[in-house]
Write an enzyme that holds these catalytic residues in place. Sequence first.
Site, short mmCIF file in Angstrom:
data_model
loop_
_atom_site.label_atom_id
_atom_site.label_comp_id
_atom_site.label_asym_id
_atom_site.label_seq_id
_atom_site.Cartn_x
_atom_site.Cartn_y
_atom_site.Cartn_z
N ARG A 49 0.84 -1.20 0.00
CA ARG A 49 0.00 0.00 0.00
C ARG A 49 0.88 1.25 0.00
O ARG A 49 1.26 1.77 1.05
CB ARG A 49 -0.94 -0.02 1.20
CG ARG A 49 -2.03 -1.08 1.10
CD ARG A 49 -2.93 -1.09 2.31
NE ARG A 49 -2.25 -1.61 3.49
CZ ARG A 49 -2.83 -1.76 4.68
NH1 ARG A 49 -4.10 -1.45 4.85
NH2 ARG A 49 -2.15 -2.24 5.70
N ASP A 55 2.23 5.09 -0.30
CA ASP A 55 1.74 6.36 0.23
C ASP A 55 1.53 7.37 -0.90
O ASP A 55 1.96 7.15 -2.04
CB ASP A 55 2.75 6.95 1.21
CG ASP A 55 2.93 6.11 2.45
OD1 ASP A 55 1.96 5.46 2.86
OD2 ASP A 55 4.04 6.11 3.00
N TYR A 110 11.79 -2.27 -3.29
CA TYR A 110 11.57 -0.84 -3.47
C TYR A 110 12.87 -0.21 -3.92
O TYR A 110 13.96 -0.65 -3.56
CB TYR A 110 11.12 -0.18 -2.16
CG TYR A 110 9.68 -0.42 -1.78
CD1 TYR A 110 8.69 0.50 -2.12
CD2 TYR A 110 9.32 -1.56 -1.08
CE1 TYR A 110 7.37 0.28 -1.75
CE2 TYR A 110 8.00 -1.79 -0.71
CZ TYR A 110 7.03 -0.85 -1.06
OH TYR A 110 5.72 -1.07 -0.71
N ARG A 130 11.40 5.59 3.61
CA ARG A 130 11.65 7.03 3.56
C ARG A 130 12.38 7.51 4.81
O ARG A 130 13.24 8.39 4.75
CB ARG A 130 10.34 7.78 3.37
CG ARG A 130 9.73 7.57 1.98
CD ARG A 130 8.30 8.06 1.90
NE ARG A 130 8.19 9.47 2.25
CZ ARG A 130 7.03 10.08 2.49
NH1 ARG A 130 5.88 9.39 2.44
NH2 ARG A 130 7.01 11.36 2.79
#
Length: 267
Positions: A50, A52, A110, A197
Site C-alpha cells: 500500500r 503512500d 523498493y 523514507r
Amino acid sequence: MARLALILAYDGSVFQGWQTQPTGRGVQDHLEQALAAIAGHPVATICAGRTDAGVHALRQVVHFDSRAVRPGSAWVRGVNAHLPPQVAVREAREVDEAFHARYGASLRRYRYLIHRSPVRHPLLAGRAGWIFRPIDTDRLRASASTLVGEHDFSAFRSSECQAASPVRRIDTIEIAEHGPLLLMSFVGNAFLHHMIRNIVGTLLMAADGRRPVEWVGEVLASRDRRLAAPTFAPDGLYLDGARYDSRFGVDAWGPDEGLDGMLAALR
C-alpha cells in the site's frame, strides 16, 4: 468466481496513495472503477504494497475475484481505457484461488532515486528525491549495511503504522550511481509505514557527514523514532515488484531495465 492477478504501474504524484480515499483519489479507487466497468459488477482489490501519496509503482501486484468471463486483453487494454493516463495495467492473468497479492509475497523490492545537485532540476520534480549536499557513497554503503538483517525497526516506523509487529527483515540494500543520480534498492520480506523514507533520510545524514556512520546503528538499536532523521520526500520512491511461489506463475520480479531505461532517458 475466477481470481485474476494484475501487474500495475503508476505515477504516484497525482494520487493520494494506493488505498481508497473519501475523495476518490486513491489508485485503488480508479482501478476498481475501471475493473467494474469491464466486469459488469463491483470489484474489490488487494495489493502487494500500500504505497503512500506521491510514491510510484513500476510493478505493483493486485488480485481480485470476478465472475465475468472476458478475454485477457479486456483486463489490460479494456481496463486501461477506463484509467487515467498516470496508471496502467501492464499484465493480467488468471491465477489459482490460493494466490494472495499481499500475504503470498515472500519478498518486496523498493527503489529510491535521488538527484544529487546544488540546484534542483524541474524535470525531476515528483520523480526523484533531491539533495544538494555532496554524498560519500562509501559512507552510504557502510551505514546501510548496519540495517541488513532482521531487526526491530521501530526507530524508522511512522506513528500511524498499524502493523502488529515492528520486526522486519531487509535482505539487501544496494547502491548504484548514474551520473548525478543515485539509486538505492531495498529488498526485504515487508516494510513498515514510512520505513524506507525514514531510512533514506537517516542514511543520507550519515553519508553527507552530518552524522557519523555509527549513528545509523545507534538509531536502529534505540527503537526511538525521535532519534532518526525526518521522513524523506516520497518523490523518488518506487515499488518495483513482489516475489511469489513459482506455482502461481506471477512474474512480478522482472529485470532492472525499468529504472535503468528511465535513468538513461534522464541523463
